[in-house]
Structures are given as C-alpha cells and as structure tokens.
Design a protein around this motif. Structure first.
Motif, PDB file in Angstrom:
ATOM      1  N   ALA A 132       0.836  -1.206   0.000  1.00 12.42           N
ATOM      2  CA  ALA A 132       0.000   0.000   0.000  1.00 12.42           C
ATOM      3  C   ALA A 132       0.871   1.257   0.000  1.00 12.42           C
ATOM      4  O   ALA A 132       0.537   2.259  -0.636  1.00 12.42           O
ATOM      5  CB  ALA A 132      -0.922   0.006   1.216  1.00 12.42           C
ATOM      6  N   GLU A 133       2.005   1.204   0.716  1.00 17.60           N
ATOM      7  CA  GLU A 133       2.923   2.337   0.750  1.00 17.60           C
ATOM      8  C   GLU A 133       3.531   2.584  -0.621  1.00 17.60           C
ATOM      9  O   GLU A 133       3.684   3.738  -1.046  1.00 17.60           O
ATOM     10  CB  GLU A 133       4.035   2.075   1.771  1.00 17.60           C
ATOM     11  CG  GLU A 133       5.102   3.162   1.852  1.00 17.60           C
ATOM     12  CD  GLU A 133       4.553   4.495   2.334  1.00 17.60           C
ATOM     13  OE1 GLU A 133       5.219   5.518   2.089  1.00 17.60           O
ATOM     14  OE2 GLU A 133       3.473   4.526   2.954  1.00 17.60           O
ATOM     15  N   GLY A 134       3.860   1.497  -1.331  1.00 18.18           N
ATOM     16  CA  GLY A 134       4.407   1.634  -2.684  1.00 18.18           C
ATOM     17  C   GLY A 134       3.403   2.246  -3.636  1.00 18.18           C
ATOM     18  O   GLY A 134       3.748   3.108  -4.458  1.00 18.18           O
ATOM     19  N   ARG A 135       2.136   1.816  -3.529  1.00 18.01           N
ATOM     20  CA  ARG A 135       1.094   2.399  -4.379  1.00 18.01           C
ATOM     21  C   ARG A 135       0.900   3.869  -4.076  1.00 18.01           C
ATOM     22  O   ARG A 135       0.741   4.692  -4.983  1.00 18.01           O
ATOM     23  CB  ARG A 135      -0.227   1.634  -4.191  1.00 18.01           C
ATOM     24  CG  ARG A 135      -0.248   0.252  -4.808  1.00 18.01           C
ATOM     25  CD  ARG A 135      -1.671  -0.266  -4.946  1.00 18.01           C
ATOM     26  NE  ARG A 135      -2.336  -0.347  -3.651  1.00 18.01           N
ATOM     27  CZ  ARG A 135      -2.328  -1.424  -2.870  1.00 18.01           C
ATOM     28  NH1 ARG A 135      -1.666  -2.501  -3.248  1.00 18.01           N
ATOM     29  NH2 ARG A 135      -2.971  -1.431  -1.712  1.00 18.01           N
ATOM     30  N   ARG A 136       0.902   4.200  -2.772  1.00 19.31           N
ATOM     31  CA  ARG A 136       0.703   5.602  -2.387  1.00 19.31           C
ATOM     32  C   ARG A 136       1.821   6.484  -2.912  1.00 19.31           C
ATOM     33  O   ARG A 136       1.580   7.577  -3.447  1.00 19.31           O
ATOM     34  CB  ARG A 136       0.645   5.709  -0.858  1.00 19.31           C
ATOM     35  CG  ARG A 136       0.270   7.098  -0.358  1.00 19.31           C
ATOM     36  CD  ARG A 136       0.744   7.311   1.049  1.00 19.31           C
ATOM     37  NE  ARG A 136       2.191   7.251   1.141  1.00 19.31           N
ATOM     38  CZ  ARG A 136       3.018   8.221   0.760  1.00 19.31           C
ATOM     39  NH1 ARG A 136       2.545   9.357   0.242  1.00 19.31           N
ATOM     40  NH2 ARG A 136       4.321   8.083   0.878  1.00 19.31           N
ATOM     41  N   LYS A 137       3.067   6.030  -2.775  1.00 15.72           N
ATOM     42  CA  LYS A 137       4.205   6.815  -3.237  1.00 15.72           C
ATOM     43  C   LYS A 137       4.178   6.978  -4.753  1.00 15.72           C
ATOM     44  O   LYS A 137       4.447   8.067  -5.280  1.00 15.72           O
ATOM     45  CB  LYS A 137       5.508   6.145  -2.801  1.00 15.72           C
ATOM     46  CG  LYS A 137       6.752   6.939  -3.144  1.00 15.72           C
ATOM     47  CD  LYS A 137       8.007   6.254  -2.632  1.00 15.72           C
ATOM     48  CE  LYS A 137       9.253   7.061  -3.005  1.00 15.72           C
ATOM     49  NZ  LYS A 137      10.501   6.396  -2.529  1.00 15.72           N
ATOM     50  N   ALA A 138       3.854   5.899  -5.464  1.00 18.08           N
ATOM     51  CA  ALA A 138       3.813   5.960  -6.935  1.00 18.08           C
ATOM     52  C   ALA A 138       2.710   6.904  -7.405  1.00 18.08           C
ATOM     53  O   ALA A 138       2.927   7.731  -8.301  1.00 18.08           O
ATOM     54  CB  ALA A 138       3.604   4.560  -7.507  1.00 18.08           C
ATOM     55  N   PHE A 139       1.516   6.795  -6.797  1.00 19.98           N
ATOM     56  CA  PHE A 139       0.414   7.675  -7.176  1.00 19.98           C
ATOM     57  C   PHE A 139       0.736   9.137  -6.852  1.00 19.98           C
ATOM     58  O   PHE A 139       0.395  10.043  -7.616  1.00 19.98           O
ATOM     59  CB  PHE A 139      -0.874   7.261  -6.465  1.00 19.98           C
ATOM     60  CG  PHE A 139      -1.687   6.250  -7.208  1.00 19.98           C
ATOM     61  CD1 PHE A 139      -2.113   6.499  -8.508  1.00 19.98           C
ATOM     62  CD2 PHE A 139      -2.024   5.038  -6.620  1.00 19.98           C
ATOM     63  CE1 PHE A 139      -2.861   5.558  -9.210  1.00 19.98           C
ATOM     64  CE2 PHE A 139      -2.771   4.099  -7.312  1.00 19.98           C
ATOM     65  CZ  PHE A 139      -3.193   4.351  -8.602  1.00 19.98           C
TER      66      PHE A 139
END
Length: 315
Positions: free
Chosen positions: A232-239
């Motif tokens: 979820a952290e990776g998705r948040r950072k990418a978005f």
C-alpha cells in the motif's frame, strides 16, 4: 494598399487589459506577484535539486530542467507585459522585437511540452521496469533526451517564426493580446495566411497531440502496474509522484489545446486573453507548488536545506 513591410517603420502595440488606471494598477501588482513567485519557486526547486545529492536521479534531473525552462518562459513574457501595463502611453514593440519574443515563446513552450512527455517516459520505466531502471535511464540518455527536447523546440520555433514574419504587415496595429503570440500576429498580416495556419496546426500537433498521446499511453501502463503492487505504501508513493506530473500535464496541454488545436476561424481574442494568462502567469506559479506539495523527498530536501541555511546564518 501601402506596402510598408519594413522592420524600421512597423510597430505593434498590445491591447490594454483595461482603460481604467486603477484596474491596470491592480493587474500590474497581481502579475508582478505571480511572476516573482514563479521565479523564486522554480529557482528554489532547481537549487535544492542541485545541492542535494540524494535528488541526483533522472526524475529530479528532468524536474530541474523543467524549473529552469519555466524561469526562462516566464521571463520571455512577464517583463514586457508588466512594462506595457505600467506605461501611460501605448507601449510599442518593433517587428524584430515581436519576432524575437514569439520565437522564444514557441521555443520554450514547445520544449516544455516535449519535456513533460520525457518525464512521463521516465516514470513509466521507473514503475513498470524498476529492476532495469538504472540501465534504461542512464545519465547519457537523460542528457540526450533533454538536449533533444531543446533542439526540436528550437527547430519548430525557428521555422514557424521565420514563416510568419515573412508575411507583409502593412501598418502599425494593435495585437489583441498582451504578448506576440502566433494567431494574433497572423491576423495583422495583409496577405493570405492559410498556409501559415496549416503550418501552425502541424507544429501544434507535433508539440501537443503526439506528446500527449505518448503521455496517455505511458500512464495506462503506469496505472496498471501500480494497481498490481502489493504494498500500500508503494502504491501511495507511486500515485503521489505521478499525480504531480499529471496535474502539470493537464494544465499545460489543456490550455495549449484550447488555443492552438481549435480552428483559427473560431479563435476568440477574449478567450485567448484569459487562457494566455493561465499558461503564462498562473501555470509557472503552480508548477513548483504542485511538485513540492506532492513530493515527500523534495519537501524533506527543502527542510534540510532550510535548516542548513539557518544553522550557517546563526552566530
């Protein structure tokens, strides 16, 4: 009709925003504040990226290039506009001066749009091919892409400017805008401009449509890859990283398309005035704010730089 296509005798003047001195002064102060914020914001971003080694990555390299472009782009329009607003009498600009401003406006604006497409490709490689990112986005390729954007923008601007200013201009007239843009200047020519309008459309497609399609294609793959991430952290950072770039893209390409991809017969000076204010004054102010607010690494680097500056200044 008098043939007076001589650079020494023909001058243009810009349409005033208002005939009321109070309104003109208010517009001058507003534009001056936006210009100063644009210069200081973009200059700060470029300096922070330069002095923080942790930001010496392709993404921030392109962002620093974009910030420098925005400084030059704003400075092509704002000083002359501010002088024109403040002038009691009509502020005249010569034919060569108008051509010079138009060239740098097209050159820097085109390079800006192309560089945004390059930045989308960089994000595509980083998110969709993270293991091969350092190999695919080498420093040599980054420099080549930046220089390629400049060269392509220079060639398109030079050809279009030369083509337009070979037209005959019969007398001094009012430009229905606050700077020398292509469509308002073409309307002052006393000759058939259908060929020139076609050339402008071709340049607009190269600068706006093709890069935007490439950006859209990149983001289709990027969003697909982000949704497949388990973290979820990776998705948040990418978005978060991509949303900053996408916001700037929509501002830049949206305003440009409203002016240059619409039929020239539908061109409205009033609409052109409003949209031009957005992408010459407002967008250069918003770009550093968008990137700094949505990017945690850049915000952390700003805080570290400020702390270092305060420590160095303290007795």
């Amino acid at each position: 009709m008098e043939e007076a296509n001589q650079t020494g005798t023909i001058h243009f003047h810009f349409r005033p925003f208002s005939r009321l001195p109070e309104v003109q002064m208010l517009i001058f102060v507003t534009f001056l504040i936006m210009y100063l914020f644009s210069i200081s914001g973009n200059f700060s971003i470029s300096l922070i990226i330069w002095f923080n080694r942790c930001l010496h990555t392709p993404m921030y390299f392109f962002l620093a290039n974009l910030a420098v472009l925005e400084i030059c782009y704003s400075s092509t329009i704002a000083p002359l506009t501010l002088a024109s607003i403040l002038s009691v009498e009509r502020n005249l600009i010569s034919l060569p001066g108008c051509g010079t401003q138009m060239f740098f406006f097209i050159f820097l604006g085109s390079t800006d749009c192309i560089l945004l497409a390059v930045m989308a490709y960089d994000r595509f490689v980083a998110i969709c091919h993270p293991l091969h990112y350092t190999l695919m986005m080498s420093w040599r390729l980054c420099v080549q892409l930046s220089l390629g954007s400049l060269v392509l923008g220079f060639i398109l601007a030079l050809q279009l400017t030369v083509l337009i200013f070979r037209l005959p201009f019969c007398s001094s007239k009012e430009i229905s805008l606050f700077y020398c843009d292509v469509l308002p200047v073409m309307r002052l020519a006393c000759a058939d401009t259908r060929l020139h309008e076609a050339a402008l459309f071709v340049v607009s497609v190269i600068v706006l449509t093709i890069p935007f399609l490439l950006i859209t294609l990149s983001y289709v793959f990027i969003v697909t890859a982000i949704l497949k991430m388990r973290s979820a952290e990776g998705r948040r950072k990418a978005f978060s990283t991509c949303s900053s770039h996408l916001t700037v893209v929509l501002l830049q390409y949206g305003c440009g398309s409203l002016i240059y991809l619409c039929p020239s017969s539908n061109y409205s000076p009033d609409r052109g005035q409003v949209v031009s204010v957005v992408y010459t004054f407002i967008t250069p102010v918003l770009n550093p704010l968008i990137y700094s607010m949505r990017n945690r690494e850049l915000k952390d680097a700003m805080k570290r730089t400020m702390m270092q500056f305060l420590v160095a200044k303290s007795p």
